[in-house]
Design a protein around this motif. Sequence first.
Motif, PDB file in Angstrom:
ATOM      1  N   GLN A   1       1.015  -1.260  -0.011  1.00 43.94           N
ATOM      2  CA  GLN A   1      -0.080   0.169  -0.118  1.00 43.94           C
ATOM      3  C   GLN A   1       0.970   1.188   0.284  1.00 43.94           C
ATOM      4  O   GLN A   1       1.791   1.419   0.871  1.00 43.94           O
ATOM      5  CB  GLN A   1      -0.535  -0.069   1.153  1.00 43.94           C
TER       6      GLN A   1
ATOM      7  N   GLY B   1      -8.231   9.890  -0.424  1.00 44.86           N
ATOM      8  CA  GLY B   1      -8.638   8.692  -0.909  1.00 44.86           C
ATOM      9  C   GLY B   1      -8.224   7.588  -0.053  1.00 44.86           C
ATOM     10  O   GLY B   1      -6.642   7.263  -0.235  1.00 44.86           O
TER      11      GLY B   1
ATOM     12  N   TRP C   1     -10.441   4.536   1.368  1.00 42.44           N
ATOM     13  CA  TRP C   1     -11.530   3.731   0.506  1.00 42.44           C
ATOM     14  C   TRP C   1     -11.496   3.731   1.802  1.00 42.44           C
ATOM     15  O   TRP C   1     -11.965   2.832   2.381  1.00 42.44           O
ATOM     16  CB  TRP C   1     -10.265   2.267   0.412  1.00 42.44           C
ATOM     17  N   THR C   2     -12.586   4.393   2.161  1.00 37.66           N
ATOM     18  CA  THR C   2     -13.352   4.541   4.082  1.00 37.66           C
ATOM     19  C   THR C   2     -13.993   3.202   4.080  1.00 37.66           C
ATOM     20  O   THR C   2     -13.948   3.067   5.488  1.00 37.66           O
ATOM     21  CB  THR C   2     -13.597   5.785   4.004  1.00 37.66           C
ATOM     22  N   ASN C   3     -15.336   3.124   3.369  1.00 33.99           N
ATOM     23  CA  ASN C   3     -15.971   1.987   2.958  1.00 33.99           C
ATOM     24  C   ASN C   3     -15.772   1.135   2.203  1.00 33.99           C
ATOM     25  O   ASN C   3     -16.429   0.073   2.317  1.00 33.99           O
ATOM     26  CB  ASN C   3     -16.814   2.502   2.827  1.00 33.99           C
ATOM     27  N   ASP C   4     -14.464   0.278   2.594  1.00 32.46           N
ATOM     28  CA  ASP C   4     -13.760  -0.744   1.442  1.00 32.46           C
ATOM     29  C   ASP C   4     -13.346  -1.375   2.790  1.00 32.46           C
ATOM     30  O   ASP C   4     -11.969  -1.163   3.225  1.00 32.46           O
ATOM     31  CB  ASP C   4     -13.065  -0.870   1.291  1.00 32.46           C
TER      32      ASP C   4
ATOM     33  N   PHE D   1      -9.459  -2.453   2.369  1.00 37.32           N
ATOM     34  CA  PHE D   1      -8.400  -1.835   2.253  1.00 37.32           C
ATOM     35  C   PHE D   1      -8.005  -0.813   3.829  1.00 37.32           C
ATOM     36  O   PHE D   1      -6.696  -0.708   4.333  1.00 37.32           O
ATOM     37  CB  PHE D   1      -8.754  -0.307   1.708  1.00 37.32           C
ATOM     38  N   GLN D   2      -8.791  -1.128   4.146  1.00 32.71           N
ATOM     39  CA  GLN D   2      -9.040  -0.876   5.696  1.00 32.71           C
ATOM     40  C   GLN D   2      -8.397  -1.504   6.476  1.00 32.71           C
ATOM     41  O   GLN D   2      -7.568  -0.916   7.947  1.00 32.71           O
ATOM     42  CB  GLN D   2     -10.748  -0.063   5.986  1.00 32.71           C
TER      43      GLN D   2
ATOM     44  N   THR E   1     -11.793   6.850  -5.553  1.00 32.28           N
ATOM     45  CA  THR E   1     -10.252   7.822  -4.429  1.00 32.28           C
ATOM     46  C   THR E   1      -9.206   7.461  -5.979  1.00 32.28           C
ATOM     47  O   THR E   1      -8.780   8.897  -6.785  1.00 32.28           O
ATOM     48  CB  THR E   1     -10.054   6.036  -3.749  1.00 32.28           C
TER      49      THR E   1
ATOM     50  N   THR F   1      -4.110   9.820  -2.351  1.00 33.79           N
ATOM     51  CA  THR F   1      -4.481   8.553  -2.437  1.00 33.79           C
ATOM     52  C   THR F   1      -4.029   7.502  -1.908  1.00 33.79           C
ATOM     53  O   THR F   1      -2.586   7.462  -1.978  1.00 33.79           O
ATOM     54  CB  THR F   1      -4.757   8.740  -3.740  1.00 33.79           C
TER      55      THR F   1
ATOM     56  N   GLU G   1      -3.377   3.758  -2.768  1.00 29.88           N
ATOM     57  CA  GLU G   1      -3.724   2.445  -2.817  1.00 29.88           C
ATOM     58  C   GLU G   1      -2.795   1.389  -3.046  1.00 29.88           C
ATOM     59  O   GLU G   1      -1.385   2.205  -2.610  1.00 29.88           O
ATOM     60  CB  GLU G   1      -3.983   3.090  -4.602  1.00 29.88           C
TER      61      GLU G   1
END
Length: 449
Positions: A160, A209, A211-214, A217-218, A270, A281, A283
């Motif tokens: 990441q 970005g 990815w707050t609701n993924d 990624f979180q 994102t 971002t 990623e």
Amino acid sequence: MGRPDLSRRQLLAAAGGLSVAASFGFAALGTGADALASGADTRVRYWNLFSGGDGANMITMLDAFRKANPDIDVKDSTLQWGNPFYTKLAMAAAGNRAPDLGVMHMGRVTGFSPGRLLDPWDVDLLAKYGVREQDYNPALWKRGVIDGKLYALPLDIHVQLCFYRKDVLGKAGLLGDDGRMIPVTSTDEWFDVLKKAKAVQKKGLQTIGLWTNDQNFQWWFFVAFYTQLGGKWFNDAHTEVLFDPDKATQVLEFLRRHVTDGYVIPGAPTGEQFINGAPFTWEGNWSVPVFSGAKLDYGATPLPPVFGTPATHAESHAFVLPHQAGRGGATNEGAHELAAYVVTHALQWAAGGHIPAYTPTLSTAAYKKLTPQNEYVSAMDHQATEPKVWFAGSTGVLAQDLGPVVVSSTMGSAKPASVAQTMKKHLTKLLASKNPMDGRTAAQGGAVA
């Protein structure tokens, strides 16, 4: 130890794929009746999960191998990424219909019942084709070792990253003399950077970005920053949970603050926002071809060491030998030769953003010219990985259980301190649970490097 029988239901449940059972077929396996390529006298059947840009790079590497080794016919098949792939691979190994060579995420190897569903590598045979332990980062090599045997041969690490736009950061005075983002070593410094970037960015875009609701990624971000704090998961014997809720709360509050301070638009795309002018971002490195293809003036660093110690979440693609009764002979040697070739010719693979695991590649002039890859290659020495237990790894049970609760904290539906305690309860339950592949707990699994 003999290889125990594994029922179809055990395998499907273990890979989390009960819902996809109806779609299973083994047409991609090939049969002994398939005609060999002209001039070849050995076939190697190879399964992978690479699609998109990764798939194109892998095909290029396989074609190069075919040209250099016309006596080996490589029959490659690309299967669906995630649990469908792992379920098919497990069932093929259990039914003695496994391919000669496969790819797995390193974190999933411990749970794949090494010695039952996977065969160990012949390190002497690998050395014959130019791959040796000393050519690897020691920690990465050891991740593939179970009970003293090598079961996973690393191809890369994928990490990441903090992608940043140089045009925006330049206006904000956030680039150093080398044209790269200024170093950040604390949470205060990081939020100061975001504040300055927001002041000069385009209106209507988020600053970063996340990815707050993924849930994936979180979870990956949590693993990185929890590792930066020196957080532990379990004791060495995997009999006790050492998870620190106080450290976890610090990480969860840090992630949440990006939303409460207005730097993130929850649910915003994102990558698209970054291309359109958002300063940052976070990623995976697999986004490099996308952003480079958009001709952005950008850079990429490992996730900022806001808690003092550099660490960024890392996983690895690794070659494995799915179990075959009586594995050996020319086909097995061909599988070793193919894997070694791809590992040692991974400059093409690096073009997709991944960091080659074979360290001699990293010192070549060609690799050093790759941008932004040459900016984040240090991530090899600062890997934040999931614990080495059967329920960890990409799309594994650990991420499925803990990812959603991290999201609940970041999005504000639960308090960080409460979520940290929930995470510890999940870890306690998982540590006592049994791997559906072989009926053993993490403490009984023997995953000792």
